[in-house]
Design a protein around this motif. Sequence first.
Motif, PDB file in Angstrom:
ATOM      1  N   ALA A   1      11.857  38.067  35.492  1.00  0.00           N
ATOM      2  CA  ALA A   1      10.977  39.219  35.281  1.00  0.00           C
ATOM      3  C   ALA A   1       9.595  38.956  35.876  1.00  0.00           C
ATOM      4  CB  ALA A   1      10.861  39.516  33.794  1.00  0.00           C
ATOM      5  N   ALA A   2       9.096  37.729  35.717  1.00  0.00           N
ATOM      6  CA  ALA A   2       7.790  37.379  36.284  1.00  0.00           C
ATOM      7  C   ALA A   2       7.841  37.422  37.807  1.00  0.00           C
ATOM      8  CB  ALA A   2       7.371  35.990  35.809  1.00  0.00           C
ATOM      9  N   LEU A   3       8.951  36.959  38.375  1.00  0.00           N
ATOM     10  CA  LEU A   3       9.105  37.000  39.830  1.00  0.00           C
ATOM     11  C   LEU A   3       9.171  38.441  40.321  1.00  0.00           C
ATOM     12  CD1 LEU A   3       9.538  35.687  42.553  1.00  0.00           C
ATOM     13  CD2 LEU A   3      11.974  35.418  41.982  1.00  0.00           C
ATOM     14  N   ALA A   4       9.892  39.294  39.620  1.00  0.00           N
ATOM     15  CA  ALA A   4       9.970  40.708  39.999  1.00  0.00           C
ATOM     16  C   ALA A   4       8.587  41.344  39.982  1.00  0.00           C
ATOM     17  CB  ALA A   4      10.917  41.453  39.057  1.00  0.00           C
ATOM     18  N   ALA A   5       7.783  40.995  38.991  1.00  0.00           N
ATOM     19  CA  ALA A   5       6.427  41.539  38.904  1.00  0.00           C
ATOM     20  C   ALA A   5       5.585  41.070  40.088  1.00  0.00           C
ATOM     21  CB  ALA A   5       5.779  41.119  37.588  1.00  0.00           C
ATOM     22  N   ALA A   6       5.751  39.810  40.475  1.00  0.00           N
ATOM     23  CA  ALA A   6       5.007  39.284  41.615  1.00  0.00           C
ATOM     24  C   ALA A   6       5.438  39.970  42.904  1.00  0.00           C
ATOM     25  CB  ALA A   6       5.210  37.775  41.725  1.00  0.00           C
ATOM     26  N   LEU A   7       6.727  40.216  43.046  1.00  0.00           N
ATOM     27  CA  LEU A   7       7.233  40.901  44.236  1.00  0.00           C
ATOM     28  C   LEU A   7       6.762  42.353  44.288  1.00  0.00           C
ATOM     29  CD1 LEU A   7      10.887  39.534  44.164  1.00  0.00           C
ATOM     30  CD2 LEU A   7       9.114  38.931  45.827  1.00  0.00           C
ATOM     31  N   ALA A   8       6.736  42.998  43.138  1.00  0.00           N
ATOM     32  CA  ALA A   8       6.290  44.388  43.080  1.00  0.00           C
ATOM     33  C   ALA A   8       4.813  44.504  43.436  1.00  0.00           C
ATOM     34  CB  ALA A   8       6.538  44.961  41.683  1.00  0.00           C
TER      35      ALA A   8
ATOM     36  N   SER B   1      17.112  61.747  54.237  1.00  0.00           N
ATOM     37  CA  SER B   1      17.206  62.742  53.179  1.00  0.00           C
ATOM     38  C   SER B   1      18.015  62.162  52.045  1.00  0.00           C
ATOM     39  CB  SER B   1      17.891  64.014  53.709  1.00  0.00           C
ATOM     40  OG  SER B   1      19.207  63.711  54.133  1.00  0.00           O
ATOM     41  N   GLY B   2      17.813  62.687  50.859  1.00  0.00           N
ATOM     42  CA  GLY B   2      18.531  62.153  49.709  1.00  0.00           C
ATOM     43  C   GLY B   2      17.573  61.436  48.782  1.00  0.00           C
ATOM     44  N   PRO B   3      18.108  60.736  47.793  1.00  0.00           N
ATOM     45  CA  PRO B   3      17.258  60.105  46.787  1.00  0.00           C
ATOM     46  C   PRO B   3      16.412  58.986  47.365  1.00  0.00           C
ATOM     47  CG  PRO B   3      19.514  59.355  46.550  1.00  0.00           C
ATOM     48  CD  PRO B   3      19.525  60.469  47.547  1.00  0.00           C
ATOM     49  N   ARG B   4      15.193  58.854  46.872  1.00  0.00           N
ATOM     50  CA  ARG B   4      14.302  57.764  47.251  1.00  0.00           C
ATOM     51  C   ARG B   4      14.289  56.755  46.107  1.00  0.00           C
ATOM     52  NH1 ARG B   4      13.432  57.493  52.334  1.00  0.00           N
ATOM     53  NH2 ARG B   4      11.496  56.338  51.943  1.00  0.00           N
ATOM     54  N   PHE B   5      14.432  55.506  46.427  1.00  0.00           N
ATOM     55  CA  PHE B   5      14.531  54.497  45.385  1.00  0.00           C
ATOM     56  C   PHE B   5      13.159  53.963  44.999  1.00  0.00           C
ATOM     57  CE2 PHE B   5      18.661  54.401  47.531  1.00  0.00           C
ATOM     58  CZ  PHE B   5      19.480  54.632  46.441  1.00  0.00           C
ATOM     59  N   ASP B   6      13.007  53.661  43.721  1.00  0.00           N
ATOM     60  CA  ASP B   6      11.769  53.124  43.187  1.00  0.00           C
ATOM     61  C   ASP B   6      11.549  51.723  43.749  1.00  0.00           C
ATOM     62  OD1 ASP B   6       9.770  51.977  41.502  1.00  0.00           O
ATOM     63  OD2 ASP B   6      10.228  53.528  40.013  1.00  0.00           O
ATOM     64  N   ALA B   7      10.295  51.409  44.139  1.00  0.00           N
ATOM     65  CA  ALA B   7       9.983  50.079  44.664  1.00  0.00           C
ATOM     66  C   ALA B   7      10.265  49.002  43.628  1.00  0.00           C
ATOM     67  CB  ALA B   7       8.527  50.023  45.111  1.00  0.00           C
ATOM     68  N   ASP B   8      10.143  49.348  42.340  1.00  0.00           N
ATOM     69  CA  ASP B   8      10.432  48.371  41.293  1.00  0.00           C
ATOM     70  C   ASP B   8      11.889  47.914  41.342  1.00  0.00           C
ATOM     71  OD1 ASP B   8       7.881  48.332  40.356  1.00  0.00           O
ATOM     72  OD2 ASP B   8       8.237  49.712  38.692  1.00  0.00           O
ATOM     73  N   LEU B   9      12.783  48.817  41.746  1.00  0.00           N
ATOM     74  CA  LEU B   9      14.190  48.447  41.852  1.00  0.00           C
ATOM     75  C   LEU B   9      14.365  47.384  42.928  1.00  0.00           C
ATOM     76  CD1 LEU B   9      17.214  48.763  41.263  1.00  0.00           C
ATOM     77  CD2 LEU B   9      17.234  50.675  42.881  1.00  0.00           C
ATOM     78  N   ASP B  10      13.721  47.583  44.073  1.00  0.00           N
ATOM     79  CA  ASP B  10      13.800  46.591  45.142  1.00  0.00           C
ATOM     80  C   ASP B  10      13.289  45.238  44.652  1.00  0.00           C
ATOM     81  OD1 ASP B  10      14.823  48.380  46.983  1.00  0.00           O
ATOM     82  OD2 ASP B  10      12.853  48.963  47.722  1.00  0.00           O
ATOM     83  N   ALA B  11      12.177  45.246  43.932  1.00  0.00           N
ATOM     84  CA  ALA B  11      11.596  44.002  43.439  1.00  0.00           C
ATOM     85  C   ALA B  11      12.529  43.316  42.443  1.00  0.00           C
ATOM     86  CB  ALA B  11      10.240  44.277  42.791  1.00  0.00           C
ATOM     87  N   GLN B  12      13.133  44.106  41.560  1.00  0.00           N
ATOM     88  CA  GLN B  12      14.030  43.527  40.560  1.00  0.00           C
ATOM     89  C   GLN B  12      15.289  42.960  41.205  1.00  0.00           C
ATOM     90  OE1 GLN B  12      14.666  46.553  37.593  1.00  0.00           O
ATOM     91  NE2 GLN B  12      12.485  46.695  37.108  1.00  0.00           N
ATOM     92  N   LEU B  13      15.841  43.675  42.187  1.00  0.00           N
ATOM     93  CA  LEU B  13      17.041  43.195  42.865  1.00  0.00           C
ATOM     94  C   LEU B  13      16.751  41.926  43.665  1.00  0.00           C
ATOM     95  CD1 LEU B  13      18.536  46.579  44.111  1.00  0.00           C
ATOM     96  CD2 LEU B  13      19.394  45.142  42.250  1.00  0.00           C
ATOM     97  N   LEU B  14      15.610  41.913  44.351  1.00  0.00           N
ATOM     98  CA  LEU B  14      15.245  40.746  45.138  1.00  0.00           C
ATOM     99  C   LEU B  14      14.985  39.546  44.225  1.00  0.00           C
ATOM    100  CD1 LEU B  14      14.640  39.533  47.876  1.00  0.00           C
ATOM    101  CD2 LEU B  14      12.302  40.418  47.704  1.00  0.00           C
TER     102      LEU B  14
END
Length: 224
Positions: free
Chosen positions: A134-141, A162-175
Amino acid sequence: MTGLRARKRQQTHDTLSRVAIELFLARGFDQVSVTDIAAAADVSKPTLFKYFASKQDLALHRIADHAGEAARVVEASTAPPAEALLTHFLTGLDHRDPVTGLNDDSHVLAYYRLVFTTPALATHLHQFIAADQAALAAALAAAPSAALAAKSADGLAAEPSSGPRFDADLDAQLLAAYLSSTQQILARRNWEALSAGQSAAARHPLAVAEATRAFRALGTRVGP
């Protein structure tokens, strides 16, 4: 006085954990009580609980010292996250940092065997890992350009126009999940190899190759 008091408190903290781990290794985690630890350390149970909330915390003190480390590495580096963490992991391998699994000291091997094979400790360890992730995701975000650069370099399908845009937080959490899992898997593989009898020196070249391959799987440029 404040500095002296803090040093004494840290010394007591470290002594309690050291005594507890020695008892756990000698008798087994479940066979040692908090009363046993307090008596061996020559402190009262109330004093012990001022420093550690549970037996699990006493056992995992050495690992807890690395809490938030991945996040700090990413925050301190201008390199893409995977590159920064690879460099940090490779340095750990060179220095035989126990957290990389590449340390063949018998006490270190026994300690990790205790942690990995004791259900109560394995469960507690996962809590540490979740907090670190979680701390790493916060740093990435907080550094989206680096995170997105690492993500896009992976060759993953780009978001459609076109289509849904994904939240940047999702990218950070996945990474963060990928990077955290990568470190855990690499460390576990190193520990298993050493536990099977291989020396740290003999394992080192493959440990470096595996770490490089694993972090490069994200597609970041991490050197030659």
